[in-house]
Design an enzyme around this catalytic site. Structure first.
Site, PDB file in Angstrom:
ATOM      1  N   THR A 107      11.127  -0.361   3.617  1.00  0.00           N
ATOM      2  CA  THR A 107      10.947  -0.028   5.023  1.00  0.00           C
ATOM      3  C   THR A 107      12.201  -0.446   5.702  1.00  0.00           C
ATOM      4  OG1 THR A 107       8.604  -0.137   5.148  1.00  0.00           O
ATOM      5  CG2 THR A 107       9.704  -0.418   7.153  1.00  0.00           C
ATOM      6  N   ASN A 156       1.771 -10.315   6.554  1.00  0.00           N
ATOM      7  CA  ASN A 156       1.266  -9.054   6.021  1.00  0.00           C
ATOM      8  C   ASN A 156      -0.252  -8.978   6.005  1.00  0.00           C
ATOM      9  OD1 ASN A 156       3.566  -7.218   5.064  1.00  0.00           O
ATOM     10  ND2 ASN A 156       4.222  -9.277   4.511  1.00  0.00           N
TER      11      ASN A 156
END
Length: 393
Positions: free
Chosen positions: A179, A388
């Site tokens: 990402t 996360n």
């Protein structure tokens, strides 16, 4: 503040992000720029990647529109139409052909873009363009990043030009990009085919030698736009000027890549894994990769534990040619393994002190040949799990 002739920037808050922080950035060149791109290797590709890749392949780009907070990935035909519509809105605002607009997104996967917010915000962005607002765009790109990432290089006096790059990334970072978005602007005049070649080489020596968590995203892209507004002679391959440009471009991307690892989600360490003495460069890279991506090694870094056993184990399963009796391992020059054997508690204690630093190197010498390879990695922390686990909440 670094400026690049002919480029301007603006960022706005469209309301995509719950925080209300800027989430929409626009990069604009006063003239169409030659361009090159490298995109995610993930077989699941987001709508903006599918829209932008063929536009970049056509060789010209004049604007980049990027949003954070929503990846526009796994959104089907609706996502494709939304990506196209965003490009149309930006093109109309700027008075340019929509095929010259690259679109990019980063954020949560699986949710459609909030188009009413974007329909309202994009049309007015061109009014705020500024040569000095590159930091604003870098901030608007951020998701779990803790700081904006900007780097630059300038060529010498004889034919001066500037290379300026921005990037985002902190998690889902792994070789072949993750990402991770990066946009590079230069006012150099560069042959388009050489520009693509130089970008691929620069990515190979920067973004493709970093890892945070072994995940690769659906949205990665690195773009470079060269608008020629420095009015310097065209830079081509196989020339001294071409070599200088390639080195400067890699320098910008490597600076950005190291910032990404330093900002790895929850990371407290930036570690440079260097492998020397391999049978060839391919083997060296295998070893560096396996050490840099080992969760056991990364947690030892977090614990500031000079646990060379985990490192030598990763060397052994790398599938590279290895003779255990020739392996040497160093932490910032402190030898903890020589000829495959530990060097004792005194040197291991010195190595433990090295691991208390925020940045250090691990050098592995295989003693077999001249092969060299490297990776940059981070430690793996409790905070990574927390970030996360809470990402969508």
């Amino acid at each position: 503040m670094v400026k690049v002739n002919g480029f301007s920037f603006v960022a706005r808050s469209a309301g995509i992000r719950k925080s209300g922080k800027p989430d929409l950035g626009l990069i604009f060149s006063t003239v169409p720029a030659r361009c090159a791109g490298v995109f995610t290797t993930n077989k699941v590709q987001a709508a903006p990647v599918l829209v932008t890749a063929p536009r970049i392949a056509a060789g010209e780009c004049q604007a980049v529109l990027v949003n954070s907070g929503n990846a526009n990935a796994c959104t089907g035909e609706v996502g494709m139409q939304d990506a196209l519509r965003c490009g149309q809105l930006a093109a109309k605002s700027l008075g340019i052909d929509e095929q010259l607009v690259a679109v990019s997104s980063t954020g949560v996967i699986g949710h459609p873009l909030p188009m009413p917010l974007l329909e309202k915000t994009i049309p007015g962005m061109s009014e705020g363009l500024s040569e000095t607002a590159v930091d604003d765009v870098a901030n608007a790109m951020m998701t779990t990043d803790s700081f904006a990432k900007v780097a630059s290089r300038q060529a010498g006096d004889s034919a001066p030009y500037t290379i300026l790059g921005v990037a985002k990334g902190a998690g889902m970072i792994h070789p072949n990009m993750a990402t991770m978005l990066s946009f590079v602007m230069t006012d150099a005049c560069v042959d388009q085919h050489f520009l693509q070649q130089a970008l691929r080489q620069a990515v190979e020596g920067s973004f493709n030698i970093i890892t945070v968590d072994r995940d690769t995203s659906t949205n990665d892209m690195v773009l470079v736009l060269a608008n020629g507004e420095s009015k310097t002679p065209e830079i081509v391959a196989d020339s001294a000027e071409g070599q200088e440009f390639a080195e400067l471009l890699r320098g910008v991307l490597l600076d950005l890549a190291k910032m990404i690892v330093r900002d790895g989600e929850g990371a407290t360490k930036l570690v440079h894994v260097c492998v020397n003495g391999a049978a060839d460069d391919g083997d060296a890279r295998k070893v560096a990769y396996n050490v840099a991506t080992s969760n056991l090694v990364k947690t030892a870094f977090f614990g500031e534990d000079a646990n060379w056993g985990r490192i030598i184990a990763a060397v052994g399963y790398s599938e590279a040619q290895v003779d255990p009796s020739r392996i040497a391992i160093f932490f910032d020059g402190v030898p903890v393994v020589q000829k495959g054997l530990g060097t004792g508690p005194e040197l291991e204690a010195q190595a433990t002190d090295v691991l208390k630093q925020a940045e250090f190197s691990v050098t592995i010498d295989l003693g077999l040949g001249d092969g060299r390879g490297e990776y940059y990695t981070s430690d793996l922390t409790y905070e990574y799990v927390k970030i996360n686990a809470d990402y969508r909440t």
